[in-house]
Design an enzyme around this catalytic site. Structure first.
Site, PDB file in Angstrom:
ATOM      1  N   CYS A  44     -14.213  30.873  17.096  1.00 12.69           N
ATOM      2  CA  CYS A  44     -12.740  30.887  17.061  1.00 12.69           C
ATOM      3  C   CYS A  44     -12.212  29.831  16.082  1.00 12.69           C
ATOM      4  O   CYS A  44     -12.669  28.689  16.082  1.00 12.69           O
ATOM      5  CB  CYS A  44     -12.189  30.617  18.459  1.00 12.69           C
ATOM      6  SG  CYS A  44     -10.398  30.698  18.527  1.00 12.69           S
ATOM      7  N   CYS A  71      -9.153  23.915  19.993  1.00 10.44           N
ATOM      8  CA  CYS A  71      -8.902  23.476  21.374  1.00 10.44           C
ATOM      9  C   CYS A  71     -10.067  22.582  21.824  1.00 10.44           C
ATOM     10  O   CYS A  71     -11.226  23.042  21.868  1.00 10.44           O
ATOM     11  CB  CYS A  71      -8.764  24.675  22.302  1.00 10.44           C
ATOM     12  SG  CYS A  71      -7.631  25.927  21.643  1.00 10.44           S
ATOM     13  N   CYS A 102     -12.827  23.669  24.349  1.00 12.93           N
ATOM     14  CA  CYS A 102     -13.381  25.026  24.323  1.00 12.93           C
ATOM     15  C   CYS A 102     -14.710  25.163  23.580  1.00 12.93           C
ATOM     16  O   CYS A 102     -14.796  24.858  22.382  1.00 12.93           O
ATOM     17  CB  CYS A 102     -12.368  25.984  23.710  1.00 12.93           C
ATOM     18  SG  CYS A 102     -12.922  27.707  23.844  1.00 12.93           S
ATOM     19  N   CYS A 145     -10.445  40.915  33.509  1.00 14.03           N
ATOM     20  CA  CYS A 145      -9.775  40.185  32.437  1.00 14.03           C
ATOM     21  C   CYS A 145     -10.701  40.100  31.228  1.00 14.03           C
ATOM     22  O   CYS A 145     -11.797  39.548  31.307  1.00 14.03           O
ATOM     23  CB  CYS A 145      -9.395  38.789  32.909  1.00 14.03           C
ATOM     24  SG  CYS A 145      -8.622  37.815  31.607  1.00 14.03           S
ATOM     25  N   CYS A 157      -6.343  43.014  32.558  1.00 12.20           N
ATOM     26  CA  CYS A 157      -5.731  41.848  31.926  1.00 12.20           C
ATOM     27  C   CYS A 157      -6.490  41.567  30.635  1.00 12.20           C
ATOM     28  O   CYS A 157      -7.687  41.832  30.544  1.00 12.20           O
ATOM     29  CB  CYS A 157      -5.852  40.658  32.871  1.00 12.20           C
ATOM     30  SG  CYS A 157      -5.128  39.143  32.216  1.00 12.20           S
ATOM     31  N   CYS A 189       0.264  36.082  32.982  1.00  9.39           N
ATOM     32  CA  CYS A 189      -0.686  35.174  33.625  1.00  9.39           C
ATOM     33  C   CYS A 189      -0.682  33.920  32.770  1.00  9.39           C
ATOM     34  O   CYS A 189      -1.080  33.956  31.595  1.00  9.39           O
ATOM     35  CB  CYS A 189      -2.075  35.813  33.647  1.00  9.39           C
ATOM     36  SG  CYS A 189      -3.370  34.680  34.198  1.00  9.39           S
ATOM     37  N   ARG A 206      -4.359  30.918  41.001  1.00  2.45           N
ATOM     38  CA  ARG A 206      -5.813  31.123  40.883  1.00  2.45           C
ATOM     39  C   ARG A 206      -6.583  29.825  40.672  1.00  2.45           C
ATOM     40  O   ARG A 206      -6.219  29.000  39.829  1.00  2.45           O
ATOM     41  CB  ARG A 206      -6.092  32.081  39.709  1.00  2.45           C
ATOM     42  CG  ARG A 206      -7.568  32.435  39.525  1.00  2.45           C
ATOM     43  CD  ARG A 206      -7.745  33.570  38.520  1.00  2.45           C
ATOM     44  NE  ARG A 206      -6.880  34.676  38.863  1.00  2.45           N
ATOM     45  CZ  ARG A 206      -5.936  35.172  38.063  1.00  2.45           C
ATOM     46  NH1 ARG A 206      -5.772  34.697  36.863  1.00  2.45           N
ATOM     47  NH2 ARG A 206      -5.176  36.156  38.476  1.00  2.45           N
TER      48      ARG A 206
HETATM   49  N1  SAM Z   1      -8.445  32.588  22.788  1.00  5.78           N
HETATM   50  C1  SAM Z   1      -7.486  32.940  23.749  1.00  5.78           C
HETATM   51  C2  SAM Z   1      -6.534  31.826  24.068  1.00  5.78           C
HETATM   52  O1  SAM Z   1      -6.886  30.671  23.914  1.00  5.78           O
HETATM   53  O2  SAM Z   1      -5.432  32.144  24.520  1.00  5.78           O
HETATM   54  C3  SAM Z   1      -8.078  33.456  25.036  1.00  5.78           C
HETATM   55  C4  SAM Z   1      -9.357  32.878  25.606  1.00  5.78           C
HETATM   56  S1  SAM Z   1      -9.307  31.188  26.108  1.00  5.78           S
HETATM   57  C5  SAM Z   1     -11.005  30.880  26.424  1.00  5.78           C
HETATM   58  C6  SAM Z   1      -8.495  31.233  27.698  1.00  5.78           C
HETATM   59  C7  SAM Z   1      -8.310  29.939  28.448  1.00  5.78           C
HETATM   60  O3  SAM Z   1      -9.541  29.463  28.967  1.00  5.78           O
HETATM   61  C8  SAM Z   1      -7.763  28.750  27.705  1.00  5.78           C
HETATM   62  O4  SAM Z   1      -6.375  28.829  27.561  1.00  5.78           O
HETATM   63  C9  SAM Z   1      -8.140  27.603  28.616  1.00  5.78           C
HETATM   64  O5  SAM Z   1      -7.117  27.359  29.557  1.00  5.78           O
HETATM   65  C10 SAM Z   1      -9.378  28.126  29.336  1.00  5.78           C
HETATM   66  N2  SAM Z   1     -10.588  27.355  28.972  1.00  5.78           N
HETATM   67  C11 SAM Z   1     -11.279  27.461  27.834  1.00  5.78           C
HETATM   68  N3  SAM Z   1     -12.329  26.590  27.823  1.00  5.78           N
HETATM   69  C12 SAM Z   1     -12.282  25.935  29.007  1.00  5.78           C
HETATM   70  C13 SAM Z   1     -13.075  24.908  29.588  1.00  5.78           C
HETATM   71  N4  SAM Z   1     -14.106  24.379  28.945  1.00  5.78           N
HETATM   72  N5  SAM Z   1     -12.751  24.468  30.816  1.00  5.78           N
HETATM   73  C14 SAM Z   1     -11.696  25.003  31.465  1.00  5.78           C
HETATM   74  N6  SAM Z   1     -10.908  25.963  30.965  1.00  5.78           N
HETATM   75  C15 SAM Z   1     -11.190  26.421  29.754  1.00  5.78           C
HETATM   76  C1  DTB Z   2      -8.044  31.217  32.516  1.00  2.75           C
HETATM   77  O1  DTB Z   2      -7.049  30.512  32.752  1.00  2.75           O
HETATM   78  N1  DTB Z   2      -9.298  30.824  32.652  1.00  2.75           N
HETATM   79  C2  DTB Z   2     -10.219  31.869  32.260  1.00  2.75           C
HETATM   80  C3  DTB Z   2      -9.285  33.035  31.908  1.00  2.75           C
HETATM   81  N2  DTB Z   2      -7.987  32.469  32.092  1.00  2.75           N
HETATM   82  C4  DTB Z   2      -9.399  33.702  30.614  1.00  2.75           C
HETATM   83  C5  DTB Z   2     -11.179  31.431  31.208  1.00  2.75           C
HETATM   84  C6  DTB Z   2     -11.977  30.218  31.595  1.00  2.75           C
HETATM   85  C7  DTB Z   2     -12.948  29.911  30.534  1.00  2.75           C
HETATM   86  C8  DTB Z   2     -13.835  28.753  30.875  1.00  2.75           C
HETATM   87  C9  DTB Z   2     -14.776  28.392  29.783  1.00  2.75           C
HETATM   88  C10 DTB Z   2     -15.750  29.452  29.410  1.00  2.75           C
HETATM   89  O2  DTB Z   2     -16.387  30.074  30.314  1.00  2.75           O
HETATM   90  O3  DTB Z   2     -15.960  29.667  28.220  1.00  2.75           O
HETATM   91 FE1  SF4 Z   3     -10.094  29.837  20.623  1.00  3.93          FE
HETATM   92 FE2  SF4 Z   3     -11.098  28.707  22.802  1.00  3.93          FE
HETATM   93 FE3  SF4 Z   3      -8.771  27.883  21.849  1.00  3.93          FE
HETATM   94 FE4  SF4 Z   3      -8.965  30.332  22.974  1.00  3.93          FE
HETATM   95  S1  SF4 Z   3      -9.231  28.369  23.998  1.00  3.93           S
HETATM   96  S2  SF4 Z   3      -7.897  29.805  21.078  1.00  3.93           S
HETATM   97  S3  SF4 Z   3     -11.048  30.872  22.361  1.00  3.93           S
HETATM   98  S4  SF4 Z   3     -10.756  27.703  20.800  1.00  3.93           S
END
Ligand code: SAM
Ligand code: DTB
Ligand code: SF4
Length: 321
Positions: A51, A55, A58, A95, A127, A187, A259
């Site tokens: 990506c 973030c 992530c 989702c 979702c 959501c 959630r």
């Molecule tokens: N890329 C899209 C976005 O950021 O909107 C969708 C996928 S992203 C992985 C969805 C959510 O997962 C993020 O907004 C964040 O709140 C959560 N997330 C991602 N990495 C995480 C982590 N290491 N621990 C907890 N939550 C995480």
């Molecule tokens: C949300 O708030 N948490 C979910 C879902 N919406 C998409 C994603 C959590 C991702 C946690 C890190 C991972 O497994 O990569």
């Molecule tokens: Fe990309 Fe992860 Fe950020 Fe979603 S949360 S925009 S997958 S870097």
């Protein structure tokens, strides 16, 4: 329903002595929801890693070196097979997550639309979380049968720039507006454990609870610390922070699904029970979240059985007026 929550009002709720906070949250939970039911959702990563966003939490960001194998967009057949498996596991919402900054135009978006139709045909709530959307993409997703779209604000507007530099808070708010305009259920939640202050947590809750209507679904994630990401070495968060967040969200947005999202795997059984006491009524079930582990399905089944909780049926969005 109340939408004009001030910082002081939220702070007062958040700081309530814990047992009174839990009691108040339980009262709301029982007024608006069935106490014996929990929503179970299944995550599927339809496009993994690489990506362009940065973030800091992530593992899917291309900016960091986390142990995540990149994968292009999944086949529609595979997604539908997973939806069937989810349905036979008793799950009611699927989702689909994609590691995109924004949903692409063209053939990839058409594939996503076919996935949405396919999952809806299995009888599940559908979702997606694909990053930022245009008004037109939101409309097309709705037409394809999308139930809800996940788009988190993650933290306070003030702390946001410390965690993410490749986009701004207002861009997130704009996509939330596009969803509302298209009539898609929202959501929207956040993460705790990023190093944010208590005030940041309260500001996040204010951002969520002053939306009209409230997000129908509010995921609260506990940071999953992944090696290679900038937040890999964050200290362990006191689980009572998550409990307070969930309870305050339940009181501020009583009709919403709240959630326990990422990070449940790090909690003891008793801490998870406190989260349910706080009014959480939705979880992700299945071995994996998107790229990180989730509790084993048989452990979750045993937990729900021990608590006398049963998975709730697929539901249409509730009216808040
Ligand atoms: N890329 C899209 C976005 O950021 O909107 C969708 C996928 S992203 C992985 C969805 C959510 O997962 C993020 O907004 C964040 O709140 C959560 N997330 C991602 N990495 C995480 C982590 N290491 N621990 C907890 N939550 C995480
Ligand atoms: C949300 O708030 N948490 C979910 C879902 N919406 C998409 C994603 C959590 C991702 C946690 C890190 C991972 O497994 O990569
Ligand atoms: Fe990309 Fe992860 Fe950020 Fe979603 S949360 S925009 S997958 S870097």
């Amino acid at each position: 329903m109340k939408y004009d929550w001030t910082i002081d009002e939220i702070d007062e709720i958040y700081q309530t002595p814990l047992l009174s906070l839990l009691f108040r949250a339980q009262q709301m939970a029982r007024e608006f929801h069935r106490p014996d039911q929990v929503q179970t959702c299944r995550l599927v990563s339809i496009k993994t890693g690489g990506c362009p966003e940065d973030c800091g939490y992530c593992p899917q960001s291309a900016h960091y070196d986390a142990p995540v194998e990149r994968q292009g967009l999944m086949d529609v057949d595979e997604v539908v097979a997973r939806a069937r498996r989810a349905a036979s596991d008793g799950v009611t919402r699927m989702c689909m997550g994609a590691a995109w900054r924004d949903a692409p135009e063209g053939p990839e978006f058409d594939t996503v639309l076919r996935m949405v139709r396919g999952v809806a045909d299995v009888g599940l709530e559908v979702c997606c979380t694909l990053g930022m959307l245009t008004d037109d993409q939101a409309r097309r997703l709705k037409e394809a049968g999308l139930t809800a779209y996940n788009h988190n604000l993650d933290t306070s507007p003030e702390f946001y720039g410390t965690i993410i530099t490749t986009r701004v808070y207002d861009e997130r708010l704009r996509t939330l507006g596009a969803l509302r305009q298209a009539g898609i259920s929202v959501c929207c939640g956040g993460i705790v454990g990023l190093g944010e202050s208590e005030r940041d947590r309260i500001r996040l809750l204010q951002q969520l609870a002053t939306q009209t209507p409230h997000p129908e679904s509010v995921p609260i994630n506990l940071l999953v610390r992944v090696a290679g990401t900038p937040l890999a070495e964050m200290p362990t968060l006191d689980p009572l922070v998550l409990v307070r967040m969930l309870a305050t969200a339940r009181i501020l947005m009583p009709a919403s699904m709240v959630r326990i999202a990422a990070g449940r795997d790090q909690l003891t059984r008793e801490a998870v029970i406190l989260c349910f006491m706080a009014g959480a009524n939705s979880i992700f079930v299945g071995d994996k979240l998107l790229t990180t582990p989730n509790p084993a399905p048989d452990e979750d089944a045993a937990l729900l059985a021990a608590l006398g909780l049963t998975p709730m049926a697929a539901q249409p969005a509730r009216s808040q007026v």
